[in-house]
Design a protein around this motif. Structure first.
Motif, PDB file in Angstrom:
ATOM      1  N   PRO A 104       0.687   0.842  34.358  1.00  0.00           N
ATOM      2  CA  PRO A 104       1.602  -0.186  34.863  1.00  0.00           C
ATOM      3  C   PRO A 104       0.945  -1.552  34.790  1.00  0.00           C
ATOM      4  CG  PRO A 104       1.529   1.703  36.359  1.00  0.00           C
ATOM      5  CD  PRO A 104       0.430   1.903  35.364  1.00  0.00           C
ATOM      6  N   ALA A 105       1.659  -2.513  34.282  1.00  0.00           N
ATOM      7  CA  ALA A 105       1.083  -3.848  34.083  1.00  0.00           C
ATOM      8  C   ALA A 105       0.889  -4.531  35.416  1.00  0.00           C
ATOM      9  CB  ALA A 105       2.025  -4.675  33.209  1.00  0.00           C
ATOM     10  N   SER A 106      -0.302  -5.055  35.593  1.00  0.00           N
ATOM     11  CA  SER A 106      -0.568  -5.864  36.781  1.00  0.00           C
ATOM     12  C   SER A 106       0.014  -7.250  36.556  1.00  0.00           C
ATOM     13  CB  SER A 106      -2.077  -5.940  37.020  1.00  0.00           C
ATOM     14  OG  SER A 106      -2.701  -6.579  35.936  1.00  0.00           O
ATOM     15  N   GLY A 107      -0.165  -8.125  37.505  1.00  0.00           N
ATOM     16  CA  GLY A 107       0.351  -9.485  37.360  1.00  0.00           C
ATOM     17  C   GLY A 107      -0.248 -10.193  36.165  1.00  0.00           C
ATOM     18  N   LEU A 108      -1.586 -10.070  35.993  1.00  0.00           N
ATOM     19  CA  LEU A 108      -2.254 -10.727  34.864  1.00  0.00           C
ATOM     20  C   LEU A 108      -1.809 -10.113  33.548  1.00  0.00           C
ATOM     21  CD1 LEU A 108      -4.297 -12.732  33.782  1.00  0.00           C
ATOM     22  CD2 LEU A 108      -6.102 -11.023  34.172  1.00  0.00           C
ATOM     23  N   ALA A 109      -1.739  -8.765  33.521  1.00  0.00           N
ATOM     24  CA  ALA A 109      -1.329  -8.107  32.279  1.00  0.00           C
ATOM     25  C   ALA A 109       0.100  -8.479  31.912  1.00  0.00           C
ATOM     26  CB  ALA A 109      -1.463  -6.598  32.438  1.00  0.00           C
ATOM     27  N   ALA A 110       0.974  -8.548  32.927  1.00  0.00           N
ATOM     28  CA  ALA A 110       2.354  -8.931  32.643  1.00  0.00           C
ATOM     29  C   ALA A 110       2.430 -10.353  32.091  1.00  0.00           C
ATOM     30  CB  ALA A 110       3.192  -8.815  33.909  1.00  0.00           C
ATOM     31  N   GLU A 111       1.617 -11.234  32.679  1.00  0.00           N
ATOM     32  CA  GLU A 111       1.597 -12.621  32.185  1.00  0.00           C
ATOM     33  C   GLU A 111       1.089 -12.679  30.753  1.00  0.00           C
ATOM     34  OE1 GLU A 111       2.345 -16.594  32.285  1.00  0.00           O
ATOM     35  OE2 GLU A 111       2.873 -15.049  33.780  1.00  0.00           O
ATOM     36  N   LEU A 112       0.035 -11.871  30.473  1.00  0.00           N
ATOM     37  CA  LEU A 112      -0.483 -11.829  29.103  1.00  0.00           C
ATOM     38  C   LEU A 112       0.560 -11.279  28.138  1.00  0.00           C
ATOM     39  CD1 LEU A 112      -4.147 -10.598  29.703  1.00  0.00           C
ATOM     40  CD2 LEU A 112      -3.398 -12.891  29.063  1.00  0.00           C
ATOM     41  N   ASP A 113       1.308 -10.269  28.598  1.00  0.00           N
ATOM     42  CA  ASP A 113       2.375  -9.728  27.752  1.00  0.00           C
ATOM     43  C   ASP A 113       3.432 -10.783  27.465  1.00  0.00           C
ATOM     44  OD1 ASP A 113       1.181  -7.298  27.557  1.00  0.00           O
ATOM     45  OD2 ASP A 113       2.343  -6.364  29.186  1.00  0.00           O
ATOM     46  N   ARG A 114       3.796 -11.546  28.498  1.00  0.00           N
ATOM     47  CA  ARG A 114       4.792 -12.594  28.275  1.00  0.00           C
ATOM     48  C   ARG A 114       4.275 -13.650  27.302  1.00  0.00           C
ATOM     49  NH1 ARG A 114       5.777 -11.745  33.852  1.00  0.00           N
ATOM     50  NH2 ARG A 114       4.394 -13.445  34.434  1.00  0.00           N
ATOM     51  N   ILE A 115       3.002 -14.011  27.461  1.00  0.00           N
ATOM     52  CA  ILE A 115       2.409 -15.001  26.549  1.00  0.00           C
ATOM     53  C   ILE A 115       2.395 -14.469  25.121  1.00  0.00           C
ATOM     54  CG2 ILE A 115       0.290 -16.227  25.970  1.00  0.00           C
ATOM     55  CD1 ILE A 115      -0.281 -16.429  28.973  1.00  0.00           C
ATOM     56  N   GLY A 116       1.984 -13.181  24.978  1.00  0.00           N
ATOM     57  CA  GLY A 116       1.959 -12.584  23.651  1.00  0.00           C
ATOM     58  C   GLY A 116       3.347 -12.533  23.029  1.00  0.00           C
ATOM     59  N   HIS A 117       4.341 -12.165  23.860  1.00  0.00           N
ATOM     60  CA  HIS A 117       5.713 -12.115  23.348  1.00  0.00           C
ATOM     61  C   HIS A 117       6.184 -13.506  22.925  1.00  0.00           C
ATOM     62  CE1 HIS A 117       9.778 -10.737  22.835  1.00  0.00           C
ATOM     63  NE2 HIS A 117      10.226 -11.647  23.701  1.00  0.00           N
TER      64      HIS A 117
END
Length: 328
Positions: A104-117
Motif C-alpha cells: 500500500p502506498a504511503s503518503g510519500l509513495a503516493a506523491e511520487l506516483d502522482r509526480i511520475g504520472h
C-alpha cells in the motif's frame, strides 16, 4: 541468515558505543578540569598557593566537571541516544519480501506516483506536440512546393501572355501592335537622320477560295509557310515582318529606298510561286503595294506612309493580282 539475525548485533552496538563514550567523558573531563584549575592557581600564586588551597581546588574541579558533564549530556549524548534508538528501530524493522509496487502506498509513495504520472503525461504531451510540429512542417513544405509550382506556372503564363501580346498566335511573327510601334519609331528615325524607309503591304491572292478548296487546316499551314519565308528573306535586325490579319502581311525595311525594296520583293514573289505548300496542294500568288520615304519623297506621318502602301496594294489587286505596285 535472516534480517533479524543481522539486525541484533547492530542494535546492541549502539548502546555499547554510547556507554563507552560516557565513561571516557566521566574520566577525561575531571582530569582536564583539574589540569586547567591547577594551571590557573599556579599562575596566581605558584606552588605555595596551590598547596594551601588544595581543598578549594578539588571542590572547584568537581563543580566544573559536573557542569561540563551535564552540558555534554544535554547537548551531545541525549541526541546521540535518540539517534541510536532510531537507527536501532530502523535496523530491527523486517525487510519487505514483496516489491514496493505491491505494498500500500504511503503518503510519500503516493506523491511520487502522482509526480511520475504527471511526468509521463507531460512526456506524452511533448511527444504529441513534436509529432504535430513535424506534421505541420511537412504540410508547410508541401504548401511551399505547391506555391513554387504555382509561381512557376504563373511566370510561364505571364511570359506566354507577353509573347502573345507581341506575336501572332498562328504564324509566330509580329502582330499589328508591334508593327505599329516599329513603324512610328523607324519613321521618326528616318525623319531625324534624313534616311530611307520602305514599307510593303502583301496580300495572298484569292486566299478565301484556297481555304474553301483545301480546308482551313491546309490554309493555316500555308500561312505559316508564307510567314517562315518572309522571316528567311527579311532577317536584318532592323527588318520587321508582321501579320496584319487574315492573309495580309506587312514588311518594314529601314534603310531601303524604292528601287532596293522593289528588287527584293520581286524575288519574294517568285519564291512564293515556287513554294511547296502543305501536302503539295495548290499554289499561291502575292500582290504587293510598296511605298518608300526618302528626303526626295517625304511623307508627313507614318500613317501617311502606310496609307500610300495600302493604296498601291489596291491598285495591284485591281490590275489583275500577282504583281507589285508602287505608290505614287
Amino acid at each position: 541468515m535472516s534480517t533479524e539475525t543481522l539486525a541484533e548485533p547492530l542494535s546492541r552496538a549502539g548502546p555499547r558505543r554510547l556507554g563507552s563514550l560516557r565513561l571516557r567523558l566521566m574520566l577525561g573531563v575531571p582530569l582536564l578540569s583539574g589540569l586547567v584549575v591547577a594551571v590557573f592557581e599556579w599562575s596566581l600564586g605558584g606552588f605555595e598557593s596551590l598547596r594551601e588551597g588544595l581543598a578549594r581546588t578539588g571542590l572547584l574541579v568537581l563543580l566544573l566537571s559536573a557542569a561540563q558533564l551535564l552540558f555534554v549530556e544535554a547537548l551531545l549524548l541525549r541526541p546521540l541516544r535518540r539517534l541510536a534508538a532510531g537507527c536501532e528501530a530502523m535496523e530491527s524493522a523486517p525487510m519487505p519480501l514483496t516489491p514496493a509496487a505491491d505494498l500500500p502506498a504511503s503518503g510519500l509513495a503516493a506523491e511520487l506516483d502522482r509526480i511520475g504520472h504527471a511526468m509521463r503525461r507531460a512526456r506524452g504531451s511533448l511527444w504529441q506536440q513534436d509529432q504535430d510540429a513535424r506534421e505541420l512542417r511537412r504540410e508547410l513544405a508541401q504548401q511551399r512546393h505547391l506555391l513554387e509550382q504555382a509561381r512557376s506556372a504563373l511566370d510561364a503564363n505571364q511570359r506566354e501572355l507577353a509573347s502573345l501580346a507581341r506575336t501572332d498566335a498562328l504564324t509566330g511573327i509580329a502582330n499589328p501592335r508591334v508593327f505599329d510601334e516599329a513603324l512610328r519609331r523607324e519613321f521618326k528615325r528616318a525623319q531625324r537622320q534624313r534616311g530611307l524607309l520602305a514599307l510593303a503591304v502583301l496580300d495572298l491572292d484569292q486566299f478565301k477560295q484556297f481555304n474553301l478548296a483545301h480546308g482551313s487546316v491546309v490554309g493555316d499551314r500555308a500561312l505559316q509557310r508564307v510567314a517562315a519565308l518572309l522571316n528567311e528573306r527579311f532577317k536584318r535586325d532592323t527588318d520587321v515582318v508582321a501579320r496584319l490579319g487574315g492573309e495580309e502581311f506587312v514588311v518594314l525595311l529601314p534603310g531601303f529606298g524604292m528601287a532596293e525594296a522593289q528588287g527584293v520583293l520581286e524575288l519574294l514573289r517568285d519564291e512564293l510561286r515556287a513554294l511547296r505548300l502543305p501536302d503539295g496542294q495548290g499554289s499561291l500568288t502575292l500582290s504587293v503595294g510598296l511605298a518608300a520615304a526618302s528626303p526626295a519623297h517625304p511623307y508627313l506621318s507614318a500613317q501617311a506612309l502606310m496609307q500610300a502602301a495600302d493604296e498601291a496594294l489596291y491598285i495591284a489587286k485591281h490590275a489583275g493580282r500577282d504583281r507589285l505596285s508602287l505608290a505614287a
